[in-house]
Write a protein that holds these residues in place. Structure first.
Motif, short mmCIF file in Angstrom:
data_model
loop_
_atom_site.label_atom_id
_atom_site.label_comp_id
_atom_site.label_asym_id
_atom_site.label_seq_id
_atom_site.Cartn_x
_atom_site.Cartn_y
_atom_site.Cartn_z
N MET A 5 -10.28 13.49 -9.48
CA MET A 5 -9.90 12.15 -9.96
C MET A 5 -10.37 11.07 -9.00
N ARG A 6 -10.33 11.33 -7.72
CA ARG A 6 -10.82 10.34 -6.77
C ARG A 6 -12.34 10.17 -6.90
N GLU A 7 -13.04 11.27 -7.21
CA GLU A 7 -14.47 11.15 -7.45
C GLU A 7 -14.75 10.31 -8.69
N VAL A 8 -13.91 10.45 -9.72
CA VAL A 8 -14.07 9.63 -10.92
C VAL A 8 -13.87 8.16 -10.57
N LEU A 9 -12.86 7.86 -9.73
CA LEU A 9 -12.61 6.48 -9.31
C LEU A 9 -13.80 5.91 -8.56
N SER A 10 -14.39 6.71 -7.69
CA SER A 10 -15.44 6.17 -6.83
C SER A 10 -16.80 6.12 -7.51
N THR A 11 -17.10 7.08 -8.36
CA THR A 11 -18.44 7.16 -8.96
C THR A 11 -18.48 6.66 -10.39
N GLY A 12 -17.36 6.71 -11.09
CA GLY A 12 -17.36 6.32 -12.49
C GLY A 12 -17.84 7.42 -13.42
N GLU A 13 -18.24 8.58 -12.86
CA GLU A 13 -18.67 9.71 -13.69
C GLU A 13 -17.44 10.43 -14.24
N PRO A 14 -17.34 10.59 -15.55
CA PRO A 14 -16.16 11.25 -16.10
C PRO A 14 -16.19 12.76 -15.84
N VAL A 15 -15.02 13.35 -15.88
CA VAL A 15 -14.85 14.81 -15.79
C VAL A 15 -14.38 15.30 -17.14
N ILE A 16 -15.00 16.34 -17.64
CA ILE A 16 -14.70 16.83 -18.97
C ILE A 16 -14.36 18.32 -18.89
N ASP A 17 -13.24 18.70 -19.50
CA ASP A 17 -12.83 20.10 -19.69
C ASP A 17 -12.74 20.85 -18.38
N PHE A 18 -11.96 20.31 -17.46
CA PHE A 18 -11.65 21.02 -16.23
C PHE A 18 -10.38 21.84 -16.46
N VAL A 19 -10.47 23.16 -16.35
CA VAL A 19 -9.35 24.05 -16.66
C VAL A 19 -8.45 24.16 -15.43
N GLN A 20 -7.17 23.87 -15.64
CA GLN A 20 -6.22 23.88 -14.54
C GLN A 20 -4.90 24.52 -15.00
N PRO A 21 -4.51 25.66 -14.42
CA PRO A 21 -3.19 26.22 -14.72
C PRO A 21 -2.11 25.55 -13.90
N GLY A 22 -0.88 25.62 -14.38
CA GLY A 22 0.23 25.04 -13.63
C GLY A 22 1.51 25.04 -14.44
N TYR A 23 2.55 24.55 -13.80
CA TYR A 23 3.88 24.47 -14.42
C TYR A 23 4.20 23.00 -14.67
N PRO A 24 4.11 22.51 -15.91
CA PRO A 24 4.31 21.08 -16.19
C PRO A 24 5.78 20.69 -16.06
N PRO A 25 6.05 19.41 -15.87
CA PRO A 25 7.45 18.96 -15.74
C PRO A 25 8.30 19.28 -16.97
N ALA A 26 7.70 19.29 -18.16
CA ALA A 26 8.47 19.57 -19.36
C ALA A 26 8.85 21.04 -19.47
N ASP A 27 8.15 21.95 -18.77
CA ASP A 27 8.44 23.38 -18.83
C ASP A 27 8.15 23.99 -17.47
N PRO A 28 9.01 23.71 -16.49
CA PRO A 28 8.70 24.11 -15.12
C PRO A 28 8.80 25.61 -14.86
N HIS A 29 9.32 26.40 -15.81
CA HIS A 29 9.51 27.83 -15.58
C HIS A 29 8.39 28.69 -16.17
N ASP A 30 7.55 28.13 -17.00
CA ASP A 30 6.47 28.88 -17.62
C ASP A 30 5.13 28.26 -17.26
N GLU A 31 4.19 29.12 -16.94
CA GLU A 31 2.85 28.64 -16.58
C GLU A 31 2.08 28.27 -17.84
N HIS A 32 1.44 27.12 -17.81
CA HIS A 32 0.58 26.67 -18.89
C HIS A 32 -0.83 26.49 -18.33
N VAL A 33 -1.79 26.45 -19.25
CA VAL A 33 -3.17 26.21 -18.87
C VAL A 33 -3.63 24.96 -19.61
N PHE A 34 -4.18 23.99 -18.86
CA PHE A 34 -4.59 22.71 -19.43
C PHE A 34 -6.09 22.51 -19.28
#
Length: 816
Positions: A185-214
């Motif tokens: 995201m900081r690279e997007v801020l500095s360069t203006g080049e968008p990032v598309i379809d970066f896969v990131q697993p994690g536990y979102p605030p709405a469901d902190p007990h189950d892992e989701h993939v975004f």
């Protein structure tokens, strides 16, 4: 018409609009290209005309048409005639343009109307994105603090805005906004080049007990001057798609990784390696003990008292689960438990919450391990293939917080199916391998025959059941044949083919054929075997009929110390001479048996007494060529002095094999002996009937000198009949030889190649009883061809009272 001041300029739409410049009298003095596109009038047609000439007069019935108040948003709605005279609805804005000198001019702005005003349309889009879109929208400032977010997105649904707006995104979702995501995201801020379809697993605030993939995409937000205001991110929850893809990849890996060998233990380990870390935190695989012996269980349910063998157990480093039974330990399942129930109806069991199971009380040992390892969910799946149960696989979760679900059970059943098929293939191979080894051992000699030509020993190390064989075959004239061969392929058919070849060799050896002739006949037999077996095995690649074989065949004569060798695609025998030199028996290497090609050739040499002849299969040298380091090491071991052939055989095995090999290994060693002059008597006579009496007399004297007076009568009869036949049916000189070995050998050689025929005369016949008499007086008799004709030989057992019988050390063998 309305006039828009500075405060109302924002209501002018940000879409292309026509501009018209009027003088103080309302005459057009400038007509823009946008106005031309909107109404079709050309500038040269409109300049100098009053703008009012384009106004469409209102319908008198509709009233004066003068608005009572200015519009709330946008411009005034008016109708102007286009170039064709048709009315066009437009929005109208007008503002004065004061001049430094002279009267002011007026600027008129025209824009096409819409059913929905632009500002309302834009606001509706923005409201939908931030409140209703299933795609997560997050607006961050330049410090990556959360300023706006979509409250309807799966990752933020139900999260109050007042608790997260203004906080750094890393604090709001630390497992999603990782170091990598923040750097992007900081690279997007500095360069203006968008990032598309970066896969990131994690536990979102709405469901902190189950892992989701975004799937994350990000682009920069800028003001009209192009200065960065922040970053907008779009987050799409692809958890289900990711799981589905992961399951497909897992099944694809399983199809390639499970069942790669015909080994039961390895197949079970392959299941554990594939599943742990991807499906389960730990897994145990138990196989019926009878399956290890190659036995096929009865179809249907398995009784709980059946004995299982722990075949594999694997766990992640963090799981901490200890097995109830060690690998290779045998045990039976306690009843009733999910394992016994699974085997009773052959259906898998999904235990989402282990702590709720009353069955733990029936298997205290397993319960203690489960509680100690903090196992909270498990699956029990039968390993069944081709209608029979082979074992059970148990999957555990202790570190992974999510319990097993139906999707996991489906994957486990697929993995179990792959594993069961591999286990059944291994079981069938074990059964065939065991049967083939039993058959192979029954077809091979357990000990070598007693003879005086050589001191022999062998080592046979079976790997895969196949077609290697070895033989020491006593021949006529105190000679001995040494044979080592290898039938191509593995399994029952290769063993059966080996047995047929070995039987054929014994039959051919009994005919006293030369080594090259023996191999030629064997080659024809292998071709016949291949032709017989091809139709039956065309659709069964696992049971393919062996079609070729290799063989080395050597004949040693202790009287003249001559060694004759022929080989068919087999490694050349090695000859270790008493002086320490080791040379190969350089017989031309003919084609493998059954492959056709040129005829075989023999190679002869004279060996000093005490020479060591080594015949072996390629497994002893790892299939290496004759000039390799393995063969060189074998030569060095053979060159050493050994007190016995058995000791030399062991020394070769110790030096050549560092561990158990999968190849069949055969080593046959033979140390040559010599029959000295005091054990052999030979005479040559002309073809004259008068010499028959002389031959009998000389034979009588020789037997008396050997202390074999008990055999004088029968030997005189034999010599008399054979010499008489030689005089009657052959021309040239006649040779008579007596050899005192483990039996008394009598040989008569003539120049005729015609073999005698044993007849059974009637009582009225005057002749034809000579060979019949010889056959009755001797233990064995036969004919062999020589270079100058033929030799008829007989053998008589020595009397037990005979003194000075040459000793024959029992030949040793070893099967491992």
């Amino acid at each position: 018409m309305t006039s828009a001041g500075a405060g109302q300029s924002g209501d002018i739409p940000a879409i292309p609009r026509g501009t018209i410049l009027l003088d103080a009298d309302g005459t057009i003095i400038e007509w823009s290209p946008e106005a031309e596109r909107l109404l079709g009038h050309r500038p040269q047609e409109m300049v100098g005309r009053p703008l009012s000439s384009l106004l469409v007069r209102p319908d008198p019935a509709a009233g004066p048409g003068l608005p009572h108040a200015p519009p709330h948003r946008g411009g005034c709605l008016v109708h102007l005639r286009d170039r064709t005279g048709q009315p066009v609805a437009v929005e109208w804005w007008m503002c004065p343009r004061p001049a430094v000198e002279g009267p002011a001019t007026w600027a008129v702005f025209l824009a096409p109307t819409r059913d929905t005003y632009p500002c309302e349309f834009d606001r509706a889009i923005l409201d939908a994105l931030l409140t209703e879109s299933p795609v997560g929208l997050h607006v961050l400032d330049t410090d990556l603090r959360l300023m706006r977010f979509n409250v309807a997105s799966p990752g933020m649904r139900g999260v109050p805005a007042e608790g997260v707006v203004g906080r750094p995104a890393r604090e709001v979702a630390p497992t999603v906004v990782t170091d990598t995501a923040e750097r992007l995201m900081r690279e997007v801020l500095s360069t203006g080049e968008p990032v598309i379809d970066f896969v990131q697993p994690g536990y979102p605030p709405a469901d902190p007990h189950d892992e989701h993939v975004f799937s994350l995409s990000a682009f920069r937000l800028c003001n009209p001057a192009g200065e960065p205001l922040g970053v907008a991110t779009l987050a799409l929850d692809i958890t289900e798609r990711h799981r589905y893809r992961a399951r497909l990849e897992l099944l694809n890996d399983a199809s390639m990784r499970i069942g790669t060998t015909l080994d039961l233990a390895r197949t079970a380990e392959e299941l554990a390696e594939t599943a742990v870390g991807r499906v389960a935190d730990a897994i145990s695989v138990d196989v019926l003990d009878s399956v290890y012996r190659g036995e096929a269980p009865e179809p249907g349910p398995v009784p709980p008292e059946m004995t299982f063998r722990r075949t594999a157990f694997r766990t992640t480093g963090a799981a901490g689960l200890q097995p109830a039974y060690a690998v290779d330990e045998k045990a039976s399942y306690r009843f009733p438990t999910p394992l016994t129930q699974c085997l009773a109806d052959l259906r898998p069991r999904l235990i989402r919450k282990v702590e709720d199971g009353a069955w733990l009380a029936h298997d205290q040992l397993r319960a203690d391990r489960i509680h100690a390892g903090r196992v909270h969910s498990m699956m029990v799946v039968p390993l069944a293939a081709r209608g029979v149960v082979l074992g059970v696989a148990t999957f555990y979760r202790s570190v992974t917080s999510a319990p097993f679900d139906d999707g996991d059970l489906t994957i486990a059943k697929e993995l179990a199916a792959y594993t069961a098929l591999g286990l059944d293939n291994a079981r069938r191979y074990t059964r065939e391998h065991t049967a083939a080894l039993v058959l192979q051992n029954s077809l091979l000699p357990g000990r070598l025959p007693v003879q005086n030509a050589v001191e022999a020993a062998f080592s046979y190390l079976p790997g895969h059941a196949g077609g290697p064989w070895y033989d020491v075959i006593p021949l006529s004239g105190a000679r001995t044949a040494l044979v080592v061969g290898d039938m191509a392929g593995h399994g029952m058919r290769a063993v059966a083919g080996m047995g047929r070849l070995r039987a054929a060799i014994h039959s051919l050896a009994a005919l006293d054929l030369a080594p090259d002739e023996v191999l030629a006949h064997l080659g024809d037999l292998v071709l016949e075997l291949a032709a017989e077996g091809h139709p039956a095995t065309a659709n069964d690649p696992l049971e393919a009929q062996p079609t070729t074989a290799t063989c080395a065949y050597a004949v040693y004569d202790p009287v003249n110390r001559c060694l004759v060798v022929a080989r068919a695609g087999h490694p050349a025998p090695l000859l270790a001479l008493p002086d320490g030199h080791v040379v190969p028996a350089d017989a031309p290497s003919g084609p493998p048996l059954g492959s056709g090609g040129p005829s075989f050739e023999t190679w002869e040499t004279e060996l000093p007494e005490g020479s060591l002849v080594a015949l072996y299969t390629e497994g002893l040298v790892g299939g290496a060529p004759e000039d390799s380091a393995n063969v060189a090491r074998l030569r060095r071991v053979l060159a050493q002095q050994h007190t016995s052939v058995r000791e030399a055989c062991d020394a070769v095995i110790y030096a050549q094999l560092s561990g158990r090999t999968e190849d069949n290994v055969v080593l046959l060693l033979a140390r040559t002996r010599v029959l000295h002059d005091d054990q052999v008597a030979s005479w040559t006579f002309p073809s004259d009937p008068a010499i028959v009496a002389t031959a009998r007399t000389l034979a009588e004297r020789q037997l008396a000198s050997w202390g074999l007076s008990d055999l004088v009568f029968t030997t005189e009869m034999i010599v008399s009949e054979l010499v008489t036949n030689a005089i009657r049916y052959a021309r040239g000189t006649i040779q008579v030889r007596l050899v005192r070995d483990r039996s008394l050998i009598c040989e008569v050689t003539d120049c005729s190649s015609a073999a005698p025929h044993l007849r059974h005369p009637r009582t009225t016949d005057e002749g034809g009883r000579g060979l019949l008499l010889v056959a009755r007086l001797t233990d064995r008799w036969g004919t062999r061809r020589t270079r100058r004709g033929k030799t008829i030989w007989t053998e008589q057992a020595l009397p037990s009272s005979a003194a000075g019988i040459p000793p024959a050390t029992p030949d040793a063998g070893q099967v491992s």
